[in-house]
Enzyme design. Structure first.
Site, PDB file in Angstrom:
ATOM      1  N   LYS A 152      41.183 -25.834  11.042  1.00  0.00           N
ATOM      2  CA  LYS A 152      41.339 -24.673  11.936  1.00  0.00           C
ATOM      3  C   LYS A 152      40.878 -25.034  13.339  1.00  0.00           C
ATOM      4  CE  LYS A 152      39.632 -20.020  12.951  1.00  0.00           C
ATOM      5  NZ  LYS A 152      39.021 -18.771  12.506  1.00  0.00           N
ATOM      6  N   GLU A 208      32.528  -8.499  18.361  1.00  0.00           N
ATOM      7  CA  GLU A 208      32.011  -9.400  17.315  1.00  0.00           C
ATOM      8  C   GLU A 208      30.513  -9.680  17.436  1.00  0.00           C
ATOM      9  OE1 GLU A 208      34.487 -12.795  16.718  1.00  0.00           O
ATOM     10  OE2 GLU A 208      33.140 -13.672  15.232  1.00  0.00           O
TER      11      GLU A 208
HETATM   12  C1  LIG Z   1      38.724 -16.032  20.492  1.00  0.00           C
HETATM   13  C2  LIG Z   1      38.921 -14.726  20.381  1.00  0.00           C
HETATM   14  O1  LIG Z   1      38.782 -14.031  19.214  1.00  0.00           O
HETATM   15  C3  LIG Z   1      38.332 -14.653  18.024  1.00  0.00           C
HETATM   16  C4  LIG Z   1      39.473 -15.037  17.185  1.00  0.00           C
HETATM   17  C5  LIG Z   1      39.991 -14.171  16.239  1.00  0.00           C
HETATM   18  C6  LIG Z   1      41.229 -14.539  15.463  1.00  0.00           C
HETATM   19  O2  LIG Z   1      41.765 -15.623  15.675  1.00  0.00           O
HETATM   20  O3  LIG Z   1      41.708 -13.746  14.652  1.00  0.00           O
HETATM   21  C7  LIG Z   1      39.357 -12.939  15.985  1.00  0.00           C
HETATM   22  C8  LIG Z   1      38.197 -12.614  16.593  1.00  0.00           C
HETATM   23  C9  LIG Z   1      37.439 -13.622  17.352  1.00  0.00           C
HETATM   24  O4  LIG Z   1      36.558 -14.286  16.520  1.00  0.00           O
HETATM   25  C10 LIG Z   1      39.279 -13.866  21.529  1.00  0.00           C
HETATM   26  O5  LIG Z   1      39.356 -12.644  21.375  1.00  0.00           O
HETATM   27  O6  LIG Z   1      39.481 -14.413  22.629  1.00  0.00           O
END
Ligand SMILES: C=C(O[C@@H]1C=C(C(=O)O)C=C[C@H]1O)C(=O)O
Length: 412
Positions: A152, A208
């Site tokens: 990932k 978050e």
């Molecule tokens: C990196 C970001 O978000 C992150 C990535 C996410 C995802 O890929 O689903 C969800 C929430 C965050 O942990 C962002 O909002 O810029």
């Protein structure tokens, strides 16, 4: 969870409601942070600025807080931002001038804040990099997965919005707080880093929670796996249902939970992690989220120590961490700096709240730079990840009163 900051100084004698605190915020000097439970407004003079590489940042913070207490300050607080790359300078301040209040959730019961214009004229939006280049990076990541290099990686892009005159950062903060009462809204003055007299502020509304500590209890709420909200309620529900059973998103989420479990286990006597994630919604996005709760073995580890042990989680970097970090350096052609780092506070008891620095922007003079990233795993589509990052920009764009057209992938 009970308010964590009950005992923190309230030197300016303001009321315990968060609306007056947000009104008192000054973009030229202050640090503002709010969660559902707590609001903190730190004003100058700051006792010290901790900028060292974050390896021993928690120790430095602990020493500075102890020193401030020896000088007679009852409840000094460390507050600010740590960058994505922990070897880069952090932007944390030790403050003995912090006013606190209950969290923004209670704003709903107060005289409603009204959305304010941040500029008389609209800004001009430029995408950096162009969506086509972002899509190529996602494709490159998929090839790396196929070669077995990693599982990932979180890739991101930015928007630059240029205004004819400096936008109003205070109005932007208020607009963000108004729309994101379930999240964590922050504004951090960055002038200490750049030695400039112009407004230079990190501002955002993160959904978050990296870690909160209150006594021997810890709480984390990682998010990974996302779908943009829709204004059509039927489509909106369908997207949420789809997300909840998406094999790709559940796999992406599981990598985050695995890493967080590994990071927190050494510190905890008990750690409760639900088997399956649940849905979390913001104004603009659906996410898969897992509510984690733990009991610490002892209270030696401060909220900042715990946050640094967890950071960067695969929610913002990838898995395995080092391979993902290297892929980000290779595939992103801009400097994330504070984006996908952490923002928060920690007091001398070791209690505090640290959130992931996302749904944010840096305001500098006449420019606002917005950031958004998305987790890429096998099965991700370059097109969909571009739309997802586009939708994530909407948290900031809505608060700015700005909009991109559908072709640019930011419409809901
Ligand atoms: C990196 C970001 O978000 C992150 C990535 C996410 C995802 O890929 O689903 C969800 C929430 C965050 O942990 C962002 O909002 O810029």
């Amino acid at each position: 969870m009970q308010p964590i900051t009950e005992q923190v100084n309230n030197l300016s004698g303001v009321s315990s409601l968060s609306q007056p605190l947000i009104e008192q915020y000054c973009a030229h000097s202050d640090v503002f942070f709010t969660s559902k439970e707590n609001t903190l407004l730190a004003k100058p003079p700051f006792a010290s600025l901790l900028v060292a590489g974050t390896k021993n940042l928690a120790e430095q913070a602990c020493e500075s807080l102890r020193f401030a207490k020896e000088l007679g300050f009852n409840n000094p607080v460390v507050i600010g931002a740590v960058p994505f790359d922990v070897k880069r300078p952090a932007h944390l301040r030790v403050s003995t001038n912090v006013a606190t209040a209950i969290g923004l959730e209670h704003l709903k019961t107060l005289t409603p804040l009204k959305k304010e214009a941040i500029s008389e004229q609209p800004g001009a939006i430029t995408q950096q990099p162009a969506p086509s280049i972002f899509k190529r990076s996602v494709q490159n990541a998929l090839e790396r997965f196929a070669r077995g290099e990693l599982e990932k990686v979180v890739l991101s892009r930015t928007l630059e919005v240029d205004y004819p005159t400096p936008p109003n950062t205070h109005a932007l903060l208020k607009n963000l707080a108004l729309k994101n009462t379930q999240g964590f809204t922050f504004a951090i003055d960055l002038k200490g880093l750049e030695s400039s007299e112009r407004v230079h502020t990190l501002v955002g509304a993160s959904p978050e929670l990296l870690i909160a500590r209150k006594g021997n209890r810890v709480y984390a709420h990682p998010l990974a796996g996302s779908e943009p909200r829709s204004q059509d309620p039927v489509l909106d529900n369908a997207r949420a249902e789809q997300l909840l059973c998406s094999e790709k998103d559940l796999r992406e989420h599981a990598l985050v939970i695995k890493a967080i479990k590994e990071a927190l286990t050494p510190f905890c006597k008990h750690l409760h992690i639900p088997d399956v994630p649940s849905l979390v919604s913001t104004e603009t996005m659906w996410h898969l989220g897992t509510q984690i709760e733990g009991e610490l073995k002892d209270t030696q580890a401060s909220a900042l120590t715990l946050a640094l042990a967890m950071h960067p989680t695969p929610a913002v970097c990838g898995y395995p961490t080092q391979a993902a970090f290297e892929a980000i350096q290779a595939l992103e052609d801009y400097d994330r700096n504070l984006f996908t780092g952490m923002v928060g506070w920690c007091n001398s008891e070791g209690d505090g709240e640290w959130v992931v620095t996302i749904r944010c922007a840096q305001v500098e003079d006449c420019k606002i730079r917005l950031y958004a990233g998305a987790g890429i795993v096998t099965g991700s589509s370059p097109e969909k990840e571009t739309l997802e990052t586009g939708a994530k920009f909407n948290t900031m764009l809505n608060a700015m009163g700005a909009e991109m057209n559908t072709a640019q992938g930011a419409k809901q």
